[in-house]
Scaffold this motif. Sequence first.
Motif, PDB file in Angstrom:
ATOM      1  N   ALA A 169     -10.921 -15.307  -9.315  1.00 26.34           N
ATOM      2  CA  ALA A 169      -9.649 -14.574  -9.228  1.00 26.34           C
ATOM      3  C   ALA A 169      -9.558 -13.455 -10.267  1.00 26.34           C
ATOM      4  O   ALA A 169      -8.618 -12.668 -10.241  1.00 26.34           O
ATOM      5  CB  ALA A 169      -8.492 -15.552  -9.419  1.00 26.34           C
ATOM      6  N   GLY A 171     -10.015 -10.069 -11.819  1.00 32.35           N
ATOM      7  CA  GLY A 171     -10.363  -8.697 -11.476  1.00 32.35           C
ATOM      8  C   GLY A 171     -10.707  -8.488 -10.008  1.00 32.35           C
ATOM      9  O   GLY A 171     -11.271  -7.468  -9.629  1.00 32.35           O
ATOM     10  N   VAL A 209      -3.083 -11.508 -11.889  1.00 34.77           N
ATOM     11  CA  VAL A 209      -1.620 -11.585 -11.993  1.00 34.77           C
ATOM     12  C   VAL A 209      -1.066 -10.168 -11.950  1.00 34.77           C
ATOM     13  O   VAL A 209      -1.560  -9.264 -12.620  1.00 34.77           O
ATOM     14  CB  VAL A 209      -1.174 -12.276 -13.306  1.00 34.77           C
ATOM     15  CG1 VAL A 209       0.353 -12.234 -13.433  1.00 34.77           C
ATOM     16  CG2 VAL A 209      -1.675 -13.718 -13.350  1.00 34.77           C
TER      17      VAL A 209
HETATM   18  P1  PGA Z   1      -7.233  -9.729 -14.239  1.00 34.77           P
HETATM   19  O1  PGA Z   1      -7.952 -10.340 -15.541  1.00 34.77           O
HETATM   20  O2  PGA Z   1      -5.744  -9.906 -14.418  1.00 34.77           O
HETATM   21  O3  PGA Z   1      -7.631  -8.285 -14.228  1.00 34.77           O
HETATM   22  O4  PGA Z   1      -7.735 -10.488 -13.064  1.00 34.77           O
HETATM   23  C1  PGA Z   1      -7.494 -11.525 -16.144  1.00 34.77           C
HETATM   24  C2  PGA Z   1      -8.356 -11.875 -17.342  1.00 34.77           C
HETATM   25  O5  PGA Z   1      -9.569 -11.648 -17.301  1.00 34.77           O
HETATM   26  O6  PGA Z   1      -7.853 -12.411 -18.356  1.00 34.77           O
END
Ligand code: PGA
Length: 251
Positions: A169, A171, A209
Motif C-alpha cells: 500500500a 506509494g 493515506v
Molecule cells: P505513502 O507512504 O503515504 O506515500 O504511501 C507512506 C509511508 O511510506 O510512510
Amino acid sequence: MGKKFLIAGNWKMYKNAAESRAFIQELGQTFKAQAGLEVVVFPPFTALAGLRNQDAKIKIGAQNMFYEEKGAFTGEISPVMLQELVDYVLIGHSERREIFKESDADVSKKVRAALQFKLSPVLCVGETLQEREAGKTMAKIKNQLEKAAQGLENYEMSKIVVAYEPIWAIGTGRNATPAQAQEVHHFIKGTWQQMAPGRNLQILYGGSVKPENSLELLAQEDISGVLVGGASLKVEQFSAIIHNCAELLKK
Ligand code: PGA
C-alpha cells in the motif's frame, strides 16, 4: 471518545532545509492546537537543525538513525545527535528494510537506542503482497514486533508507537481498506498486550493515506493515527488530514 491521535508525515528524500521551514510555517497557520491531537513531521536530516522551536504545535522526527552513540561510522547519525533536535524517530521503515537491508536485529538495536536517549520510536511493520496472499500477514507482523521489542522492560514498551504499513500500500495509491487495517491493528494490540501486559499502544496506519480516505481509517477502533508519505508533502493535503482528525475528535 477518549482516543489520542497522532498525525505523522514522512517526507522521505524530499524538501531541502528552506522548503521544510516554509512548509512548517504554512502548516502551522492551518490548524489550532487541540487536546488529543498531535502532529509530527519527519523531514530529511539536513533540515532538522533549522526547524527547532519553529512551531510548538508541530513536533519533529527523524526518518532513521544508527544505534551507536558515537564512533567510526562514516555517514551515520547517532541518537545523541538527534536528541537535541527531535522528539520522534522512525525505525524500520520498509524502505530502510528493503533498500538498505536493515535486519530485525538492526531494528531492535535502534529501538533500544532510541529509548535509551529519550526519543520516541515509531516502529514500522508490515507485510508484502506476497505474504498477504499467502495468509502470512499476522505471522510476519508478530515476528517483527517480537524481534523489535526483544528484551525491553514492560515500562519501555509504553513509549513505543507502532506504524502498520502494508508494503503493497506504500506509494501505490492502493490503501488497505479500513476493515483490513482494523483487523491487523486489532491483532497488533492483542500481541502487544501479551508482550507488555497493561501497556497501551498507539498504532498508526500508513500506506496511501489521503484526505479522502483518512476519516474512515481514523474512525476505526484500533487506529489511533496515520503515517502519511506522499500526501504529507503538500500543505493542503496534510492539513486536510489533520482537519479530518480534529472533526473526529469533536464527535
Ligand atoms: P505513502 O507512504 O503515504 O506515500 O504511501 C507512506 C509511508 O511510506 O510512510
